[in-house]
Structures are given as structure tokens and as C-alpha cells.
Design a protein around this motif. Structure first.
Motif, mmCIF file in Angstrom:
data_model
loop_
_atom_site.group_PDB
_atom_site.id
_atom_site.type_symbol
_atom_site.label_atom_id
_atom_site.label_comp_id
_atom_site.label_asym_id
_atom_site.label_seq_id
_atom_site.Cartn_x
_atom_site.Cartn_y
_atom_site.Cartn_z
ATOM 1 N N ALA A 84 2.090 -17.426 24.536
ATOM 2 C CA ALA A 84 0.980 -16.775 24.824
ATOM 3 C C ALA A 84 0.736 -15.410 24.026
ATOM 4 O O ALA A 84 1.806 -15.051 25.369
ATOM 5 C CB ALA A 84 0.422 -16.883 25.795
ATOM 6 N N TYR A 85 -0.281 -14.893 23.754
ATOM 7 C CA TYR A 85 -0.255 -13.456 23.284
ATOM 8 C C TYR A 85 -1.762 -13.153 24.219
ATOM 9 O O TYR A 85 -2.832 -13.281 24.069
ATOM 10 C CB TYR A 85 -0.179 -12.756 21.913
ATOM 11 C CG TYR A 85 -0.422 -11.439 22.051
ATOM 12 C CD1 TYR A 85 0.681 -10.406 21.789
ATOM 13 C CD2 TYR A 85 -1.327 -11.140 22.136
ATOM 14 C CE1 TYR A 85 0.363 -9.254 22.133
ATOM 15 C CE2 TYR A 85 -1.850 -9.357 21.134
ATOM 16 C CZ TYR A 85 -0.822 -8.511 21.719
ATOM 17 O OH TYR A 85 -0.945 -7.967 21.578
ATOM 18 N N PRO A 87 -4.073 -10.064 23.858
ATOM 19 C CA PRO A 87 -4.589 -9.075 24.122
ATOM 20 C C PRO A 87 -5.383 -7.943 24.431
ATOM 21 O O PRO A 87 -5.277 -8.389 26.105
ATOM 22 C CB PRO A 87 -5.863 -9.543 22.916
ATOM 23 C CG PRO A 87 -6.140 -10.706 22.915
ATOM 24 C CD PRO A 87 -5.186 -11.093 23.817
ATOM 25 N N ILE A 92 -9.328 -7.005 20.025
ATOM 26 C CA ILE A 92 -10.547 -6.987 19.461
ATOM 27 C C ILE A 92 -11.878 -7.567 19.347
ATOM 28 O O ILE A 92 -12.579 -6.556 20.487
ATOM 29 C CB ILE A 92 -10.426 -9.044 20.963
ATOM 30 C CG1 ILE A 92 -10.673 -8.286 22.031
ATOM 31 C CG2 ILE A 92 -9.366 -8.904 20.846
ATOM 32 C CD1 ILE A 92 -11.353 -9.364 23.647
ATOM 33 N N ASP A 93 -12.265 -8.246 18.567
ATOM 34 C CA ASP A 93 -14.022 -7.820 18.611
ATOM 35 C C ASP A 93 -14.599 -8.127 19.295
ATOM 36 O O ASP A 93 -15.335 -8.932 19.316
ATOM 37 C CB ASP A 93 -14.444 -8.169 16.815
ATOM 38 C CG ASP A 93 -15.568 -7.901 16.486
ATOM 39 O OD1 ASP A 93 -16.296 -7.459 17.381
ATOM 40 O OD2 ASP A 93 -15.911 -8.561 15.625
ATOM 41 N N ILE A 98 -18.894 -15.298 19.769
ATOM 42 C CA ILE A 98 -18.129 -16.656 20.530
ATOM 43 C C ILE A 98 -18.457 -16.662 22.089
ATOM 44 O O ILE A 98 -18.116 -15.275 22.592
ATOM 45 C CB ILE A 98 -16.078 -16.655 20.188
ATOM 46 C CG1 ILE A 98 -15.723 -17.471 20.495
ATOM 47 C CG2 ILE A 98 -16.231 -15.136 21.007
ATOM 48 C CD1 ILE A 98 -14.524 -18.059 19.546
ATOM 49 N N VAL A 103 -13.341 -19.457 23.046
ATOM 50 C CA VAL A 103 -11.835 -19.113 23.347
ATOM 51 C C VAL A 103 -11.173 -19.429 23.898
ATOM 52 O O VAL A 103 -10.160 -19.421 23.510
ATOM 53 C CB VAL A 103 -12.347 -17.492 24.114
ATOM 54 C CG1 VAL A 103 -11.175 -16.266 24.281
ATOM 55 C CG2 VAL A 103 -13.506 -16.083 22.915
ATOM 56 N N MET A 106 -9.069 -21.829 21.960
ATOM 57 C CA MET A 106 -8.838 -21.522 20.605
ATOM 58 C C MET A 106 -6.794 -21.870 21.562
ATOM 59 O O MET A 106 -6.056 -22.035 20.213
ATOM 60 C CB MET A 106 -8.646 -20.095 20.495
ATOM 61 C CG MET A 106 -10.520 -20.240 19.425
ATOM 62 S SD MET A 106 -10.706 -18.709 19.355
ATOM 63 C CE MET A 106 -11.677 -18.862 18.135
ATOM 64 N N GLY A 107 -7.640 -21.489 23.001
ATOM 65 C CA GLY A 107 -5.435 -21.315 23.524
ATOM 66 C C GLY A 107 -5.012 -23.605 22.797
ATOM 67 O O GLY A 107 -3.729 -23.257 22.873
ATOM 68 N N ILE A 143 -18.549 -13.614 24.438
ATOM 69 C CA ILE A 143 -17.410 -12.700 25.011
ATOM 70 C C ILE A 143 -18.285 -10.935 25.108
ATOM 71 O O ILE A 143 -17.935 -10.222 26.027
ATOM 72 C CB ILE A 143 -15.815 -11.850 24.622
ATOM 73 C CG1 ILE A 143 -16.919 -12.566 22.693
ATOM 74 C CG2 ILE A 143 -15.703 -14.235 24.491
ATOM 75 C CD1 ILE A 143 -15.226 -11.849 22.246
ATOM 76 N N PHE A 155 -9.436 -14.089 28.097
ATOM 77 C CA PHE A 155 -7.801 -14.327 27.226
ATOM 78 C C PHE A 155 -6.817 -14.235 28.180
ATOM 79 O O PHE A 155 -6.282 -15.299 27.593
ATOM 80 C CB PHE A 155 -7.931 -12.287 26.574
ATOM 81 C CG PHE A 155 -8.758 -12.713 25.420
ATOM 82 C CD1 PHE A 155 -7.777 -13.132 24.220
ATOM 83 C CD2 PHE A 155 -9.550 -11.284 25.558
ATOM 84 C CE1 PHE A 155 -9.240 -13.092 22.975
ATOM 85 C CE2 PHE A 155 -11.105 -12.030 24.208
ATOM 86 C CZ PHE A 155 -10.789 -12.302 23.531
ATOM 87 N N ARG A 158 -6.620 -18.509 28.340
ATOM 88 C CA ARG A 158 -7.054 -18.891 26.995
ATOM 89 C C ARG A 158 -5.235 -19.337 26.711
ATOM 90 O O ARG A 158 -5.053 -20.710 26.396
ATOM 91 C CB ARG A 158 -6.506 -18.318 25.676
ATOM 92 C CG ARG A 158 -6.542 -18.552 24.384
ATOM 93 C CD ARG A 158 -7.032 -17.874 23.395
ATOM 94 N NE ARG A 158 -6.230 -16.817 23.219
ATOM 95 C CZ ARG A 158 -6.005 -15.723 21.985
ATOM 96 N NH1 ARG A 158 -6.921 -15.645 21.613
ATOM 97 N NH2 ARG A 158 -5.815 -14.509 22.263
ATOM 98 N N GLN A 162 -3.058 -22.292 27.133
ATOM 99 C CA GLN A 162 -2.024 -22.899 25.997
ATOM 100 C C GLN A 162 -0.890 -23.328 26.855
ATOM 101 O O GLN A 162 -0.078 -24.202 25.794
ATOM 102 C CB GLN A 162 -1.813 -21.558 25.389
ATOM 103 C CG GLN A 162 -0.861 -22.418 24.349
ATOM 104 C CD GLN A 162 -0.808 -20.596 23.353
ATOM 105 O OE1 GLN A 162 -1.140 -19.275 23.215
ATOM 106 N NE2 GLN A 162 0.724 -20.137 23.285
#
Lengths: 254, 290
Positions: A84-85, A87, A92-93, A98, A103, A106-107, A143, A155, A158, A162
Motif C-alpha cells: 500500500a502506498y 502519498p 494528491i489533488d 471525492i 477514497v 479505493m483500497g 477530502i 489515506f 485506505r 487494502q
């Protein structure tokens, strides 16, 4: 819970090189990490920290060397949701439309069917993850309306959802509030006990001493690697940062 | 005589519907607007406005060659659209020239090639309708092509909606969890080329980029949810098309230009009055009165 086998390495990177259109970003880098180890990745901007992460996640291809994740290729590590990353906030934007829930969900994408329809188990994993980072009150918050610390926790959630056994964190402590910092450090201890392997990049020397069993100092290649107590010396740090003394960079050493 | 019709809103709307070509134009333009609006939310979030401009201009020689050879013009347009992107990628990788410069020089090159080809191939190519669109003069074979391409794009975007959203938001995470980012990249580019092809019938090559970015930008100012953004984007695109066609009918204006102007006005309205992100932040005003 998976059994922890200390004979096997979670991450094995051997003499890896990465170049972008002929420009070398990282060369002859080595790293070996076991389950339950926390390693700090320290270097200047442009020293290849992000490149190292990108190589481990398979986001960039290595031009030389070998990477093994749990003894297998990066490709199968991706398929197995092993890495898992997380960031850095700047990566990130934050204006993307979202919510926290989406978010974290998404994991789970990597283990869902092609339409990414959440199953009961996915929903539960997302709920649990959000609870662990203490964001249950912000499930549907966009977010963009979160603080830097809350966004960082999103994050992290996330990555938890995962259920990865390796966590790569890019500057996990930059721009976060005290509460988030405390929560992250508690999570690190839990992750360690669960046998997860953590590689984190940081600018903050105090955090390295506090959390990291191992430290990897890089400047395009590995300057020094080993137990934090042995390797994290003023001389090594000075070499890593191109001759500038750590006193100048971070204030007098305690 | 026309002015009399203005007396009732009813006849303003129904009178044009008595014409076969107007019914067709309204339907086809709405379909095209819906497709472009759907794609628009992805493009604006991905930051591909310039890419949209490049692809839509680059299809020009493809359209001309297809017309000359009697092939479906969408085929030619598609080949040149994707080709331009491949060429942009190639030049960027093999030279030190910056990406926006490469994009600019490739699409103007393609566009110029198209114009030169038109002047050389003196067939019955209507340059004006390629450049500015001709929703009122759309032929039956064009209708079939447009419906087919539109459905294809909508189906592709619907199936891969979540993956594309993830790709726009955080491609690194997508890659890390084993999602094929390469495929998503080219899927989005393919949809972009196809949408440009159908969009140019409504508003022409020069303005088709507006169909691909303005609805998404408008929607982005109005919501913080991706799904809502898509819906708003599609609706604003359709409404602009209808307004544009009606206005151009009654005032005898260029149709493509009218459609895009309608989109621009809707964007400006959102820019000024969007509840949260508008200049006047109406939401705060309402909160203040509570």
C-alpha cells in the motif's frame, strides 16, 4: 492472522537502478526488510526517495537489478494487494470531488470485480479502517474540506482497508497536527505487532530516532543502511545531505 | 411574422419541432452533448483540456481523407486522433521539448495538413461544416455513425467509470493495487477521440474542445461528489445544446457557436453564483440569514 516468518524478507531490492529518459535517478540501491520492521528513508529532495517508492510499487520500471516482494515479483505483489502506498499530501489533488468513504473504498478496488461493486466484506473493511483512524464522523466529507492531518489519516485508512502487509509512506508526518501525529505513531506500533513492514520517508530526524528500527540514507544511491542506532550518525547524515552538517539543517543535536 | 411567434413561449418551443431537420438536430445534438458531457468530467479532473484541444484539431486531415475516399469519416478522424496522441508521446519522450509545446506543434501541424488537403482535394467537401459543425444538415449515415459511437463511448465509460475516476485521482495507487493503468490511459484517449468525432458534427472541429471541457468545469464548481458532477455535466451539456439550437433557429445564428456560447454562459453563471465555489458564495449568504 498470517504467520510471521522471520527467515523470509518482505522486501528485497538488489542493485536496482532507475532512469528517466537516460537521466539516472537511482543506482545500485539495496534494501532488505523483514516482517515487523520499520525503516526510515532519508535523503534530500531529488535524492531518489520517491523513485525508490515508485520502483517498489512498480509505478516505474527498474533498468537494472531485482526486486522481490515476499519472494515474488512486483507484478504479483500488485495482484496480491501486498503493497500500500500512502502519498504525501502535496502528491494528491485535494480539490478532487471525492469523499473520505470513496477514497478508503479505493483500497478495496484491487480485490473487487471489474465493476468495482463493494461486497459486504469490503464495506466492513472500509468501516473498520475509517474507525481506526478516527474519521467515523467524516464518512461523507469531501477530502477538500478536511485538514491536512485528516487527509493523511484518510489515506492511511485506505492502506489499512487494502490489508497490505507492506506500507510505503511518503512524508507521513509532514503538515499534520499533533493529534494525527500521535494517532499515526500508535498505528505504527500496532502495524509492527501485526507483522507489517513499513518504509517511510521523512525529513524529520526526531521521528527517525523515535520509530525506525532501521534507516536507509540515500543520495541517488545508498549512503548507509542499518540499525538506526549505528547508522544514523552525524557523519552519515552530513554525507547524505551533500556536506551540510545536520546541526545546520535540524538545529543542534540533542 | 417570426416576431409574432415570440409572443408565446409555447410556440417558441414547438414551432421548430414541426421541421424534420430541427427534430433530428435537437435529438442528435443532445446525444452528442450527453456523451461529451459524460467524458468531460473525467477530462477536467485529469487536466486534459489541452489534450482535448489537440485531439479534436488533429482529426481534421482524417475527416478530409475519409470524405475523399468515401469512407466513414469517423474512421479517419479516429485514426488521426489517436495518431496525434501517439506522436505527441513519441516526440516528448525522444526530445527535450516541453510537453505543452509538443502538444501545440503537433495539433497545429495536423490541422494545417487538413486545411491543405481540403484545398487540394477539390471534392464536395464542405469545409465550413467541418470547421463550424452542421447539426441542421446531418445525413442519415451520419446519424447511424453518431448513435453507434455515442453508445460505445457511454458503455465504455460506464463500465470503467470507477477505474477511470481512480486513474484521474491517484494513478500510483491504481498501479500499486494491480489495476492496468496503461489500459485506462489509452481507454480515456480512445473515448476522447471518439467523442471529438461525434462532437465536431454539432459544433465543428474548432469549438469541439468546448464540448469536452466546459460542462465538466461547470459541474466541478457546483458539487463535491463525482457522481453528481457527471450528472450535472451531462445535463448542462444537453441544456446548452437545446438552447443553442433554438436560439440559432429563431435569430438565424451559427448553430455551433450558439451551443458553445450557451455552455459558456452556464459556466459563467456557475462561476458567479455557485453555492460554495462561486464568486458570490450564495451558500454563505443563506447561512447568514438563518
Amino acid at each position: 492472522m498470517e504467520t510471521i516468518n522471520y527467515q523470509n524478507f518482505r522486501i528485497e531490492a538488489e542493485n536496482i537502478c532507475v532512469d528517466y529518459n537516460g537521466k539516472v535517478a537511482l543506482y545500485d540501491a539495496n534494501l532488505r526488510l523483514k516482517p515487523g520492521q520499520i525503516c526510515g528513508l532519508v535523503g534530500m529532495n531529488g535524492a531518489g526517495k520517491t523513485t525508490f517508492f515508485n520502483a517498489l510499487t512498480g509505478f516505474v520500471n527498474i533498468s537494472k537489478g531485482k526486486i522481490r516482494i515476499n519472494g515474488e515479483s512486483v507484478r504479483s505483489a500488485q495482484k496480491d494487494q501486498t503493497i500500500a502506498y500512502v502519498p504525501q499530501n502535496e502528491g494528491i489533488d485535494s480539490q478532487f470531488p471525492i469523499s473520505v468513504w470513496d477514497v478508503v473504498m479505493m483500497g478495496r478496488y484491487g480485490s473487487m470485480n471489474i465493476f468495482r461493486c463493494p461486497r459486504e466484506s469490503d464495506v466492513q473493511a472500509v468501516k473498520d479502517a475509517i474507525e481506526r483512524v478516527d474519521l467515523t464522523d467524516h464518512l461523507s466529507t469531501p477530502i477538500g474540506n478536511l485538514s491536512g492531518g485528516q487527509r493523511k489519516r484518510t489515506f492511511l485508512a485506505r492502506a489499512i482497508a487494502q490489508r497490505a502487509s507492506i506500507l510505503l509512506l511518503d512524508e507521513p508526518f509532514s503538515g499534520v497536527d499533533i493529534r494525527t501525529e500521535k494517532l499515526i505513531s500508535e498505528l505504527f506500533i500496532q502495524f509492527k505487532n501485526e507483522g507489517k513492514t513499513i518504509l517511510l520517508s521523512t525529513h524529520d530526524m526526531i521521528h527517525v530516532r523515535e520509530f525506525c528500527d532501521l534507516v536507509l540514507l540515500i543520495n541517488k544511491t545508498v549512503v548507509a543502511y542499518g540499525e538506526t542506532s549505528e547508522v544514523f550518525t552525524p557523519e552519515n547524515i552530513t554525507t547524505t545531505f551533500g556536506g551540510i552538517s545536520p546541526d545546520f539543517l535540524f538545529g543542534p543535536e540533542s | 411574422m417570426e416576431l409574432c411567434s415570440f409572443l408565446t413561449l409555447d410556440s417558441f418551443i414547438t414551432d421548430p419541432l414541426t421541421h424534420e431537420f430541427m427534430r433530428k438536430a435537437l435529438l442528435m445534438s443532445s446525444l452528442v452533448a450527453a456523451v461529451c458531457g459524460f467524458l468531460s468530467s473525467f477530462l477536467t479532473l485529469k487536466g486534459w483540456a489541452l489534450m482535448g484541444d489537440a485531439v479534436s484539431h488533429s482529426v481534421m486531415p482524417g475527416v478530409v481523407v475519409a470524405y475523399a475516399l468515401g469512407l466513414p469519416f469517423s474512421l479517419g478522424a479516429f485514426i488521426f486522433g489517436v495518431g496525434s496522441v501517439a506522436l505527441i508521446g513519441f516526440i516528448k519522450q525522444k526530445s527535450r521539448v516541453k510537453e505543452d509545446t509538443v502538444i501545440g506543434l503537433v495539433f497545429t501541424g495536423f490541422f494545417a495538413l487538413g486545411i491543405v488537403l481540403v484545398s487540394k482535394i477539390k471534392s464536395n467537401i464542405d469545409l465550413h461544416s467541418i470547421l463550424f459543425g452542421s447539426p441542421l444538415g446531418i445525413s442519415l449515415s451520419d446519424v447511424k455513425q453518431t448513435i453507434f459511437i455515442s453508445l460505445l463511448v457511454v458503455i465504455l465509460l460506464s463500465i470503467f467509470r470507477k477505474d477511470l475516476m481512480l486513474y484521474c485521482f491517484d494513478p500510483r495507487h491504481a498501479k500499486t493495487v494491480g489495476i492496468n493503468v496503461f489500459f485506462l490511459h489509452y481507454l480515456l484517449l480512445t473515448c476522447l477521440s471518439l467523442a471529438a468525432v461525434v462532437g465536431l458534427q454539432s459544433v465543428g472541429i474548432i469549438l469541439v474542445v468546448a464540448m469536452l471541457i466546459t460542462p465538466g468545469a461547470t459541474a466541478y464548481l457546483l458539487t463535491d461528489k463525482f457522481d453528481n458532477m457527471t450528472v450535472i455535466s451531462v445535463l448542462s451539456a444537453i441544456i446548452s445544446s437545446l438552447i443553442g439550437i433554438y436560439v440559432s433557429f429563431w435569430f438565424d445564428l451559427e448553430t455551433g457557436g450558439s451551443i458553445v456560447l450557451a455552455q459558456t454562459f452556464i459556466f459563467l453563471f456557475a462561476f458567479l453564483f455557485a453555492p460554495r465555489y462561486g464568486i458570490f458564495k450564495l451558500r454563505k449568504l443563506f447561512d447568514g440569514y438563518k
